[in-house]
Design a protein around this motif. Structure first.
Motif, PDB file in Angstrom:
ATOM      1  N   SER A  83      19.334   3.277  -1.133  1.00 16.03           N
ATOM      2  CA  SER A  83      20.241   4.783  -0.252  1.00 16.03           C
ATOM      3  C   SER A  83      19.486   5.628  -0.382  1.00 16.03           C
ATOM      4  O   SER A  83      18.871   6.120   0.440  1.00 16.03           O
ATOM      5  CB  SER A  83      21.165   4.830  -0.834  1.00 16.03           C
ATOM      6  OG  SER A  83      22.352   3.449  -0.712  1.00 16.03           O
ATOM      7  N   THR A  84      18.946   6.279  -1.608  1.00 13.42           N
ATOM      8  CA  THR A  84      18.666   7.602  -1.815  1.00 13.42           C
ATOM      9  C   THR A  84      17.453   6.911  -1.555  1.00 13.42           C
ATOM     10  O   THR A  84      16.859   8.461  -0.558  1.00 13.42           O
ATOM     11  CB  THR A  84      18.467   7.967  -3.378  1.00 13.42           C
ATOM     12  OG1 THR A  84      19.731   7.624  -3.996  1.00 13.42           O
ATOM     13  CG2 THR A  84      17.605   8.925  -3.596  1.00 13.42           C
ATOM     14  N   CYS A  85      16.549   6.455  -1.760  1.00 13.66           N
ATOM     15  CA  CYS A  85      14.846   6.622  -0.943  1.00 13.66           C
ATOM     16  C   CYS A  85      14.797   6.808   0.683  1.00 13.66           C
ATOM     17  O   CYS A  85      14.120   6.537   1.453  1.00 13.66           O
ATOM     18  CB  CYS A  85      14.088   5.152  -1.572  1.00 13.66           C
ATOM     19  SG  CYS A  85      13.862   4.870  -2.877  1.00 13.66           S
ATOM     20  N   ALA A  86      15.980   5.804   0.931  1.00 18.00           N
ATOM     21  CA  ALA A  86      15.937   5.328   2.614  1.00 18.00           C
ATOM     22  C   ALA A  86      16.644   6.758   3.039  1.00 18.00           C
ATOM     23  O   ALA A  86      15.837   6.893   4.321  1.00 18.00           O
ATOM     24  CB  ALA A  86      17.114   4.415   3.039  1.00 18.00           C
ATOM     25  N   PHE A  87      17.096   7.456   2.877  1.00 17.02           N
ATOM     26  CA  PHE A  87      18.115   8.201   3.322  1.00 17.02           C
ATOM     27  C   PHE A  87      16.543  10.346   3.337  1.00 17.02           C
ATOM     28  O   PHE A  87      16.085  10.380   3.615  1.00 17.02           O
ATOM     29  CB  PHE A  87      19.032   9.476   2.279  1.00 17.02           C
ATOM     30  CG  PHE A  87      19.130  10.819   2.941  1.00 17.02           C
ATOM     31  CD1 PHE A  87      20.117  10.544   3.995  1.00 17.02           C
ATOM     32  CD2 PHE A  87      19.233  11.667   1.798  1.00 17.02           C
ATOM     33  CE1 PHE A  87      20.175  12.150   3.972  1.00 17.02           C
ATOM     34  CE2 PHE A  87      19.599  13.500   2.404  1.00 17.02           C
ATOM     35  CZ  PHE A  87      20.240  13.399   3.323  1.00 17.02           C
ATOM     36  N   VAL A  88      15.555   9.485   2.044  1.00 17.26           N
ATOM     37  CA  VAL A  88      14.737  10.723   1.722  1.00 17.26           C
ATOM     38  C   VAL A  88      13.280  10.631   2.721  1.00 17.26           C
ATOM     39  O   VAL A  88      12.800  11.448   3.594  1.00 17.26           O
ATOM     40  CB  VAL A  88      13.758  10.641   0.748  1.00 17.26           C
ATOM     41  CG1 VAL A  88      13.161  11.403   0.268  1.00 17.26           C
ATOM     42  CG2 VAL A  88      14.895  11.768  -0.528  1.00 17.26           C
ATOM     43  N   GLU A  89      13.580   9.065   3.257  1.00 19.48           N
ATOM     44  CA  GLU A  89      12.423   8.351   3.807  1.00 19.48           C
ATOM     45  C   GLU A  89      12.446   9.555   5.535  1.00 19.48           C
ATOM     46  O   GLU A  89      12.298   9.792   6.019  1.00 19.48           O
ATOM     47  CB  GLU A  89      12.631   7.400   3.811  1.00 19.48           C
ATOM     48  CG  GLU A  89      11.414   6.600   4.896  1.00 19.48           C
ATOM     49  CD  GLU A  89      11.670   6.455   6.331  1.00 19.48           C
ATOM     50  OE1 GLU A  89      10.895   6.330   7.052  1.00 19.48           O
ATOM     51  OE2 GLU A  89      12.766   6.291   6.636  1.00 19.48           O
ATOM     52  N   SER A  90      13.972   8.978   5.846  1.00 19.37           N
ATOM     53  CA  SER A  90      14.476   8.802   6.998  1.00 19.37           C
ATOM     54  C   SER A  90      14.283  11.105   7.451  1.00 19.37           C
ATOM     55  O   SER A  90      14.361  11.364   8.240  1.00 19.37           O
ATOM     56  CB  SER A  90      15.892   8.318   7.608  1.00 19.37           C
ATOM     57  OG  SER A  90      16.548   9.000   8.721  1.00 19.37           O
ATOM     58  N   LEU A  91      15.491  11.008   6.134  1.00 19.87           N
ATOM     59  CA  LEU A  91      14.942  12.742   6.442  1.00 19.87           C
ATOM     60  C   LEU A  91      13.474  13.859   6.335  1.00 19.87           C
ATOM     61  O   LEU A  91      13.220  14.561   8.077  1.00 19.87           O
ATOM     62  CB  LEU A  91      15.683  13.927   5.564  1.00 19.87           C
ATOM     63  CG  LEU A  91      16.935  14.994   5.272  1.00 19.87           C
ATOM     64  CD1 LEU A  91      16.867  15.600   6.256  1.00 19.87           C
ATOM     65  CD2 LEU A  91      16.218  15.447   3.904  1.00 19.87           C
ATOM     66  N   CYS A  92      12.724  12.829   6.173  1.00 22.93           N
ATOM     67  CA  CYS A  92      11.508  13.422   5.687  1.00 22.93           C
ATOM     68  C   CYS A  92      10.387  13.453   7.398  1.00 22.93           C
ATOM     69  O   CYS A  92       9.918  13.984   7.896  1.00 22.93           O
ATOM     70  CB  CYS A  92      10.333  13.538   4.816  1.00 22.93           C
ATOM     71  SG  CYS A  92      11.253  13.932   3.023  1.00 22.93           S
ATOM     72  N   ARG A  93      10.427  12.177   7.674  1.00 20.29           N
ATOM     73  CA  ARG A  93      10.500  11.421   8.952  1.00 20.29           C
ATOM     74  C   ARG A  93      10.548  11.890   9.939  1.00 20.29           C
ATOM     75  O   ARG A  93       9.741  12.663  11.034  1.00 20.29           O
ATOM     76  CB  ARG A  93      10.263   9.924   8.624  1.00 20.29           C
ATOM     77  CG  ARG A  93       9.752   8.733   9.987  1.00 20.29           C
ATOM     78  CD  ARG A  93       8.968   7.830  10.060  1.00 20.29           C
ATOM     79  NE  ARG A  93      10.416   7.321   9.472  1.00 20.29           N
ATOM     80  CZ  ARG A  93      12.138   6.739   9.987  1.00 20.29           C
ATOM     81  NH1 ARG A  93      12.356   7.101  11.675  1.00 20.29           N
ATOM     82  NH2 ARG A  93      12.754   6.037   9.452  1.00 20.29           N
ATOM     83  N   ARG A  94      12.096  11.918  10.243  1.00 18.56           N
ATOM     84  CA  ARG A  94      12.729  12.303  11.261  1.00 18.56           C
ATOM     85  C   ARG A  94      12.782  14.370  11.676  1.00 18.56           C
ATOM     86  O   ARG A  94      12.601  14.752  12.173  1.00 18.56           O
ATOM     87  CB  ARG A  94      14.226  11.952  11.155  1.00 18.56           C
ATOM     88  CG  ARG A  94      14.615  10.663  11.690  1.00 18.56           C
ATOM     89  CD  ARG A  94      15.968   9.758  11.035  1.00 18.56           C
ATOM     90  NE  ARG A  94      15.917   8.911  11.888  1.00 18.56           N
ATOM     91  CZ  ARG A  94      15.762   7.958  12.681  1.00 18.56           C
ATOM     92  NH1 ARG A  94      15.902   8.150  13.758  1.00 18.56           N
ATOM     93  NH2 ARG A  94      15.862   6.481  12.615  1.00 18.56           N
ATOM     94  N   ALA A  95      12.637  14.591  10.081  1.00 19.90           N
ATOM     95  CA  ALA A  95      12.840  16.230  10.506  1.00 19.90           C
ATOM     96  C   ALA A  95      11.558  16.404   9.511  1.00 19.90           C
ATOM     97  O   ALA A  95      11.293  17.372  10.487  1.00 19.90           O
ATOM     98  CB  ALA A  95      14.391  16.628   9.660  1.00 19.90           C
TER      99      ALA A  95
END
Length: 265
Positions: A83-95
């Motif tokens: 979940s941490t990996c998915a959160f970091v990935e989404s945050l860095c890609r989207r924001a």
């Protein structure tokens, strides 16, 4: 007799190399990279503490450097690391506007879920191309000593992921900006630790894989904290462990032994 045009088509068809299918590639992966008999399983287990060195040797053989130009984040822990990996990935890609690559495990329905580009599983074509490109390079060293000629299942999937991430170009022509690697088990001797990460994060620690990692939280913390590095090589992070000071103390010890500090987040 066949018209001359048909003759040309026939010759070209016969000369064209056969492109392996996704299904045949999966079959090779499942057949050649998984230990199935007791002797092979014991041999693979005996090399656990050699994993990082083994992976770096494989990386050398396939022309992949452990020091990658992309920013690399490595995440371990017992609960929530995916979940941490998915959160970091989404945050860095989207924001953050980054082009991302992520390697995780396990998968639910398709092995390609483990290897993602901008949040989407790698294409079947890229997976197949990467596997056989790596096999071609590895087979050149089939008689060499030092490591098994072919890496095991998890190790091979990591090599496929790294190969895809290193060579991929997105639709705008740009390469990967950020690579996120989820540790498979433990950390100190995990295959992902062969890659030089810029940010290393240990999440929530609990009892897991006790036969291999140890049967106390402190022992497991020591295995997880093995991903930490020192000097100017990025950041060592740890999730707050809910008042379990002995766990954080062990993680700090791991960071100090590596020559670095640790920040609790």
């Amino acid at each position: 007799e066949l018209p001359i045009f048909n003759h040309v088509i026939l010759i070209l068809t016969m000369a064209a190399p056969m492109i392996p299918s996704y299904e045949s590639t999966l079959n090779a992966l499942m057949t050649l990279h998984i230990s199935k008999d007791r002797a092979s399983i014991l041999l693979a287990s005996s090399r656990r503490k050699q994993t990082v060195l083994d992976i770096r040797e494989y990386m050398r053989r396939v022309d992949l450097s452990p020091s990658l130009p992309e920013t690399v984040v490595q995440v371990t822990g017992t609960k929530g690391k995916g979940s941490t990996c998915a959160f970091v990935e989404s945050l860095c890609r989207r924001a953050g506007g980054c082009h991302t690559a992520m390697f995780t495990s396990p998968h639910l329905t398709d092995v390609r879920e483990r290897i993602r580009l901008d949040g989407a599983p790698v294409s079947k074509e890229s997976f197949v191309s990467a596997y056989w490109a790596l096999r071609e390079k590895l087979d050149l060293h089939a008689e060499a000593e030092g490591v098994p000629s072919l890496p095991g299942y998890f190790r091979m999937l990591l090599l496929i992921g790294l190969y895809v991430f290193r060579h991929h170009k997105f639709s705008d022509g740009k390469p990967v900006d950020l690579m996120i690697l989820e540790v498979g088990m433990g950390g100190r001797y995990d295959a992902t630790t062969a890659v030089e990460a810029d940010v290393r994060c240990v999440g929530w620690i609990d009892l897991d894989h006790t036969r291999v990692l140890g049967d106390t939280l402190v022992a497991i913390a020591r295995e997880k904290g093995g991903i930490y590095r020192g000097g100017a090589s990025g950041s060592n992070l740890a999730l707050d462990q809910g008042g379990r000071s002995d766990v954080l103390k062990e993680l700090r010890r791991c960071a100090a032994e590596a020559g670095g500090g640790m920040e609790v987040v």
